[in-house]
Every structure is written in C-alpha cells, then in structure tokens.
Design a protein around this motif. Structure first.
Motif, PDB file in Angstrom:
ATOM      1  N   LEU A  81      70.694  63.071  33.694  1.00 54.86           N
ATOM      2  CA  LEU A  81      71.790  63.884  34.208  1.00 54.86           C
ATOM      3  C   LEU A  81      71.436  64.475  35.565  1.00 54.86           C
ATOM      4  CD1 LEU A  81      72.877  65.703  30.948  1.00 54.86           C
ATOM      5  CD2 LEU A  81      73.930  63.733  32.070  1.00 54.86           C
ATOM      6  N   LEU A  82      70.130  64.789  35.758  1.00 53.98           N
ATOM      7  CA  LEU A  82      69.724  65.451  36.993  1.00 53.98           C
ATOM      8  C   LEU A  82      69.579  64.477  38.153  1.00 53.98           C
ATOM      9  CD1 LEU A  82      67.038  67.936  35.648  1.00 53.98           C
ATOM     10  CD2 LEU A  82      69.147  68.526  36.829  1.00 53.98           C
ATOM     11  N   ASP A  83      69.136  63.265  37.843  1.00 55.31           N
ATOM     12  CA  ASP A  83      68.817  62.333  38.919  1.00 55.31           C
ATOM     13  C   ASP A  83      69.798  61.166  38.937  1.00 55.31           C
ATOM     14  OD1 ASP A  83      67.772  60.739  40.793  1.00 55.31           O
ATOM     15  OD2 ASP A  83      65.781  60.565  39.914  1.00 55.31           O
ATOM     16  N   PRO A  84      70.725  61.184  39.868  1.00 53.34           N
ATOM     17  CA  PRO A  84      71.742  60.136  39.901  1.00 53.34           C
ATOM     18  C   PRO A  84      71.145  58.746  40.141  1.00 53.34           C
ATOM     19  CG  PRO A  84      72.033  61.703  41.705  1.00 53.34           C
ATOM     20  CD  PRO A  84      70.850  62.140  40.933  1.00 53.34           C
ATOM     21  N   ARG A  85      69.967  58.690  40.750  1.00 52.05           N
ATOM     22  CA  ARG A  85      69.399  57.374  41.063  1.00 52.05           C
ATOM     23  C   ARG A  85      69.145  56.558  39.803  1.00 52.05           C
ATOM     24  NH1 ARG A  85      64.682  59.553  44.794  1.00 52.05           N
ATOM     25  NH2 ARG A  85      64.876  61.134  43.184  1.00 52.05           N
ATOM     26  N   THR A  86      68.741  57.243  38.716  1.00 55.03           N
ATOM     27  CA  THR A  86      68.459  56.487  37.498  1.00 55.03           C
ATOM     28  C   THR A  86      69.740  55.959  36.877  1.00 55.03           C
ATOM     29  OG1 THR A  86      68.441  58.598  36.387  1.00 55.03           O
ATOM     30  CG2 THR A  86      66.303  57.600  36.811  1.00 55.03           C
ATOM     31  N   ARG A  87      70.851  56.604  37.186  1.00 55.78           N
ATOM     32  CA  ARG A  87      72.106  56.151  36.587  1.00 55.78           C
ATOM     33  C   ARG A  87      72.617  54.893  37.266  1.00 55.78           C
ATOM     34  NH1 ARG A  87      75.496  61.319  36.954  1.00 55.78           N
ATOM     35  NH2 ARG A  87      73.531  62.260  37.555  1.00 55.78           N
ATOM     36  N   LYS A  88      72.371  54.784  38.566  1.00 55.75           N
ATOM     37  CA  LYS A  88      72.929  53.658  39.317  1.00 55.75           C
ATOM     38  C   LYS A  88      72.302  52.331  38.919  1.00 55.75           C
ATOM     39  CE  LYS A  88      74.722  55.758  43.467  1.00 55.75           C
ATOM     40  NZ  LYS A  88      74.164  56.467  44.600  1.00 55.75           N
ATOM     41  N   SER A  89      70.989  52.340  38.760  1.00 52.49           N
ATOM     42  CA  SER A  89      70.278  51.058  38.657  1.00 52.49           C
ATOM     43  C   SER A  89      70.662  50.274  37.405  1.00 52.49           C
ATOM     44  CB  SER A  89      68.783  51.293  38.649  1.00 52.49           C
ATOM     45  OG  SER A  89      68.447  52.130  37.562  1.00 52.49           O
TER      46      SER A  89
END
Lengths: 325, 345
Positions: free
Chosen positions: A317-325
């Motif tokens: 939830l905090l780090d959008p980068r992990t959501r994109k990949s």
C-alpha cells in the motif's frame, strides 16, 4: 499481485522448513525422553499414552524416517500436536489455544504500538536533526540494551507491592472466570499495563533510531529540496514527502525483525507470570515438556509468518512501485 | 595453471574478515585513528576493553569464591560485600566478576562464528548470483523469519546442561542470517563496479577478487554485523541462564538473575541481587551499540548528529540548518533562504 504471490510462496516454504525442523529436533534428543518421563511420573502414565509418545518421538518403530515424516504431517494436519507432559493428559493444542489470546493481546498490540510510536518519534528526531531530541538517543540506546525481562523485574520491584495499584503477576484477578464482562476486562487490562509498558520502553528505541537515520538520509534528497522550493508547508514536506519514503525500509525491517522481537517479549510474560505462550514455554522447559515446546515454537513461527504477510501488504500500500510491476 | 605453494602462503595470512589491501602503514594508521576519534566509538571501545579485561582477570581478582557460603545471609551492599550477598551468603560482586568470562566468551565466540557464516553465505550468494544465490537467499530469509530465541531455547533445552561453548555454537548457527542478507546486498552492488570488472578483465581469479577486491570494502558492514551479533548472543545466553536451561553450575549474569528470581529476591526487597547484573548487561549492550553507531557514522557521515545547527547570521538572526541546505553566511541584509527562520530571543 505478483509481489504478494511471491511472498506467500516464500512464507509457505518457511513454514515447511519450520515444520520439518520441528520434526527433526525431537529425534536429536539423546537417549529416550519417554523413558525418563515415565520414571519421573511413576505409574501416572497409561500404556496408551506411552505408545503415542513413542510415535511422536520416533522411538517406536521400524518405520523409515520418511514414513515417520508423513505420519507427522498427517497428525499436524489434523491439528494433533501431541499431549502435554506438564498438563497431562491435556492435548498441546488446547494448552496453546488457552494461552494464545493472551500473547496476541499483549505482545501483538504492544509491538504494533511500539512500532507506530517509535516511527513517529523517529520522524521528528530525524527531521529536526541536531535538536535536543538527538541528545535523547544515547538514553534510548541504554534502555534498549537492557534485557526486557530485567526491566520487568525492576518494574515489579518499583511499582508493585502491598497496596499498589499494579498487580505483580498473572493475567487477571484470581477467582475471576475469563469472559467478556465488566469484572474480567478491567482486571485483565490492569494486569497488562506493566508488562506492556516494559515492552514499549525497551523495544521502541530501535524504531526511533532506524527511522531517524532514514529520515536524515531521505531529507537530503533532491525531491525534498524541490518540495521546499515549491513553498509547501513544513509539515507537508516532512510527512508526505520525507516520512513516506523513509518509512519503506522501516516497514520491511519491521517484518524481518518480528521474529527477534517476539522472542524477546515472550520473556516479559515469564517475569510477570502472564498466562501467555512465553510463560507456557518457560514451564514446558522446566518440565522437559517437548511436545508443548514444539507446539509453541510452531505456533509462534506461524504467527510471525502471518504478521510478515500483513507487513508486506502494508508495504504494498505504501510503495506504488511494487504494485505496478 | 596451478597455484604455487608460495603464493598460497602469501594469501592466507591476510584471509578473513579484516583482510585489508596492503596499504602503506602510515595510511592505515591514520584511518584507524579517525575511527577512534569518534567519541561514541571511543567510549564504546573503552568500555568493551574494560569488560574484556575483567573477562580475563575476573576469576583471579574476585574477593571471594562465588560458590562459597558464609554467615552473612542476604545482606545489602557493605564494605565487605560490595554488591551484597545471596540467600546462602555468597558474594554477588565475586559472582559478577567470575561471570564476566562466560558472558564475553559466549558473546565473542558466537559473534565470530555467525560472522564467518554470514560472510561465506552472503558474499557467495551476492557474487555468484543465479540459482545458488536464490537458494542461499531463501535459506537466510528462512533463518531470519523463524523466531530465533524460541528455537535456541528449544535446541538448548534438549541438550542436558549445555556448556558455554555449546551455547555459543547454537547461538552462532542460528543468528548469522541478518549479516548474510546485508552482505549479499552490498556484494551485489559492488560486483559490477568498474574496479571489480577491471580486476576480472585482467584475469584475477574469483577467490582473489572476493578476498582482495570485495571483502575490504565490506569491512564496515562485517564489523557492524559482528557487533550486532555479539549483542544478540550475550542477550540470548543471559536469557537461557535466566530461565535455567543452560548449565547452572557455571556463573554468568543470567545465573545470578536466575537465583534472584528463584529465591524471590524482589519480594524480600533484595534489590542488590538483581540490579548489578542487569546494569552490567545494559552497559555492555550500550558499549557495543555505541561502537555500532561509530561504525555507521564513520561510513555515512550524514548520520553524525550535527553538533551545532543553530547558526547566528550576520544580521543577528538565528537560522536552523538542516540537511539538504547549505546556509550562505554572507554578510547580506537578508541571509539564507532557510526553510524556517526564527528570530533570536
């Protein structure tokens, strides 16, 4: 999503490793633990129970280690962790079921509070580097170097005693029956104040320090300078720009160090005779109660894994980068 | 080409964690001096030195035999018994002095073992990469996530009356994972640096690159990992003794606390029974933590707590400096575009 699946796969693997470890540890016990148990409790153990214990310790049989391993899994999947020696003949799962809520209530809640409070203070200390807060760091280092259980002993010596508000041991007033009512809940809360304060005082400084260091590192990044230059309010830069990014390593650090923290906090239960898993583990060690020890180890490990998974979700939830990949 | 015996001999003395590139003695000396010049590190090292001294001489200088009973039962601190006596009239000061050896031995032994393991596993995983890396990383993550203390308690309780060495081995084998993880990450980032590529291009062998190009640059991380492990090992040993798992015939500070707890020292008001041991542990922990801060600040100067951040500018205003801003102390009427200005009182 991929990130979560990967993490879940890893936790399943760890759970498997822990269970396998748990399977092998009793097989390393030198000699015959069941025999020594029998000689200690002469005549109090039925032949049936002896048999089941022998299976548990892999002493009975001509069965190969692989068959024993499969049997062990079979037992485990039925929720059968064996019989406790200490509370013979209560099953281990019942003993653990009784003490787990206490530990989750005490250790779980205080760990989360300690993390949140410590991180918040760390944000302040890091943002105002060089202010008086830095002067407190050596003091917090000292506090975190004190073993939890010793701080608990001191707390008991100082705050409890005849006529004191704080009780020195136990999880609730003797004579009360655990239930959600007006007598039991206040008593339980009253008994948990001192242990909780002990854990908070000694575990918080680690979070303050790591968060401070991350804040110091992050606040010299270019985007912070830009945020300042845009004329954003101090508060907004500190919280939405610096703290949010500084938080990421702290959250993953939280997940990874949970195992250490939980181990330490269990000792607080021992000192306060708090009826949780740590205290049960202590008693199990005293009675050489291997099934109970293993069961507790397994439950603690699995709880830590679940908590880790939750921390990973928070990271997501905090780090959008992990959501994109 | 086979390696000639002489070249192996040249390598082995410098092997291990602290392997340094052969530098001019003058340079190495100045570096070491810089580390000690850090107040935190210096304080920590001095305290640690005192503890090590007592670990060596403790049993000789102890005024009494720690097991000897006497008629002075459960007495407070006095000139005869500095830290008071136990329920059997044993001298607590002597117990603490004698116990220092066991604590330091286990701490350092476990620290060395865990450090060696973490270097072997972490650097190998980071340098080699690929499938071995996946495997070794998974292994260290598993060890990291599994709660170490309960595992140590269970393993130790299986062994009857575990000796100090065995306790150290158990702790060492269960606490290497954090170091391995950090070392792996750092090795990964060093592996593709130009100087390592250059070494590889000139045909240096892998072990030589790892030992002489990569390891020296990991020294700080290895050292701080070592110190961290020592803290953990000391705490674990004391915990084991406190809950009465490891051998209670030999003295360490946890044993003292074990007896204090068992004899209801608290209920009897015998504070002197458990306070000295706890303070000894806390002071040792603080010393080690200070050394670690010293290493951190040595490696990353930003973390040093800036001594003076309020600076008086030319026109009498006080400006609070912060990271990321370099104040311009020009004698102008409106100084620094500081993010927050405060008028001096």
């Amino acid at each position: 999503m991929r990130f979560l699946l990967q993490r879940t796969a890893f936790y399943l693997f760890t759970a498997w490793a822990a269970i396998t470890l748990n399977f092998f540890i009793p097989r390393l016990v030198p000699g015959d633990p069941v025999q020594s148990l029998i000689s200690r409790n002469q005549g109090r153990i039925s032949a049936d129970a002896i048999d089941s214990l022998r299976v548990l310790f892999g002493l009975d049989s001509d069965a190969s280690i692989w068959e024993q391993y499969l049997d062990y899994w079979g037992q485990l999947l039925h929720g059968d962790l064996g019989l406790s020696f200490t509370f013979f003949p209560t099953p281990v799962s019942t003993v653990i079921g009784d003490s787990l809520p206490w530990t989750v209530g005490l250790v779980g809640i205080t760990t989360v509070i300690s993390f949140l409070l410590g991180t918040a203070l760390g944000v302040g200390a890091g943002w105002r580097r060089g202010s008086w807060v830095d002067g407190l760091l050596p003091a917090t280092t000292f506090l975190s170097s004190i073993p939890y259980f010793w701080l608990g002993l001191v707390a008991i010596a100082v705050f409890t005693g005849p006529g004191s508000f704080f009780p020195s041991s136990g999880g609730y007033e003797a004579g009360l029956v655990p239930a959600f009512d007006g007598y039991f809940i206040p008593s339980a809360i009253k008994h948990s104040v001192l242990p909780a304060a002990t854990i908070l005082v000694s575990s918080m400084s680690g979070w303050i320090l790591s968060m401070r260091n991350m804040m110091v590192t992050v606040s010299s990044e270019d985007y912070i300078t830009v945020a300042h230059a845009k004329g954003l309010s101090e508060r907004r830069v500190a919280l939405s720009y610096a703290a949010r990014n500084a938080l990421l390593p702290n959250v993953s650090g939280f997940a990874l160090s949970l195992g250490f923290i939980v181990g330490g906090t269990l000792l607080v239960e021992i000192v306060f005779s708090y009826p949780g898993l740590g205290y049960q583990l202590f008693q199990a060690v005293g009675y050489k109660d291997y099934p109970l020890m293993q069961g507790i180890f397994l439950i603690i490990t699995i709880s830590v894994l679940v908590a880790n998974l939750l921390a990973d979700v928070a990271y997501l939830l905090l780090d959008p980068r992990t959501r994109k990949s | 080409m086979t390696i000639s015996p002489s070249s192996i001999e040249q390598v082995i003395p410098g092997q291990g964690a602290m392997a340094q590139p052969s530098a001019a003695p003058g340079r190495a000396k100045r570096r070491r001096f810089r580390f000690v010049a850090n107040a935190k590190a210096a304080t920590g090292l001095v305290i640690l030195g005192i503890y090590c001294l007592f670990a060596v001489i403790g049993p000789w200088v102890a005024p009494y035999d720690p097991n000897a009973r006497s008629a002075d039962v459960l007495q407070g601190p006095s000139a005869r018994h500095w830290f008071g006596t136990t329920h059997l009239g044993q001298d607590i000061f002597s117990q603490i002095l004698v116990g220092a050896r066991s604590v330091m031995l286990v701490g350092l032994l476990a620290g060395v073992l865990a450090t060696i393991l973490s270097i072997l596993i972490g650097v190998t995983a980071g340098y080699i990469g690929g499938v071995p890396d996946e495997g070794l990383s998974a292994l260290s993550n598993v060890f990291l996530v599994i709660p170490a203390l309960p595992l140590i308690i269970i393993v130790t309780s299986i062994v009857e009356q575990a000796s100090d060495t065995l306790v150290a081995l158990i702790i060492g084998f269960t606490s290497w994972a954090w170091g391995a993880r950090v070392l792996r990450a750092q090795t990964l980032s060093l592996r593709r640096r130009d100087y390592v590529e250059a070494a590889r291009a000139t045909g240096e062998r892998t072990w030589r690159i790892i030992l002489f190009e990569i390891l020296p640059n990991l020294t700080a991380i290895i050292a701080s990992g070592f110190v961290g492990t020592v803290i953990f090992a000391v705490m674990s040993e004391i915990t084991l003794a406190f809950i009465g798992i490891s051998s209670i015939s030999s003295w360490n500070w946890g044993t003292i606390l074990f007896w204090a707890q068992g004899q209801q020292a608290l209920a009897q008001g015998a504070w002197w029974w458990f306070v000295p041991a706890g303070l000894a542990i806390a002071l040792l922990g603080t010393a080690l933590a200070l050394i670690n801060f010293g290493i951190d600040e040595f490696v990353s100067p930003r973390l040093r707590s800036a001594g003076k951040t309020r600076i008086r500018t030319a026109d009498g205003r006080t400006v609070r400096m912060r990271v990321g801003f370099t104040p311009v102390l020009a004698p102008a009427s409106r100084p620094v575009p500081a993010p927050r200005e405060e008028v001096a009182p």
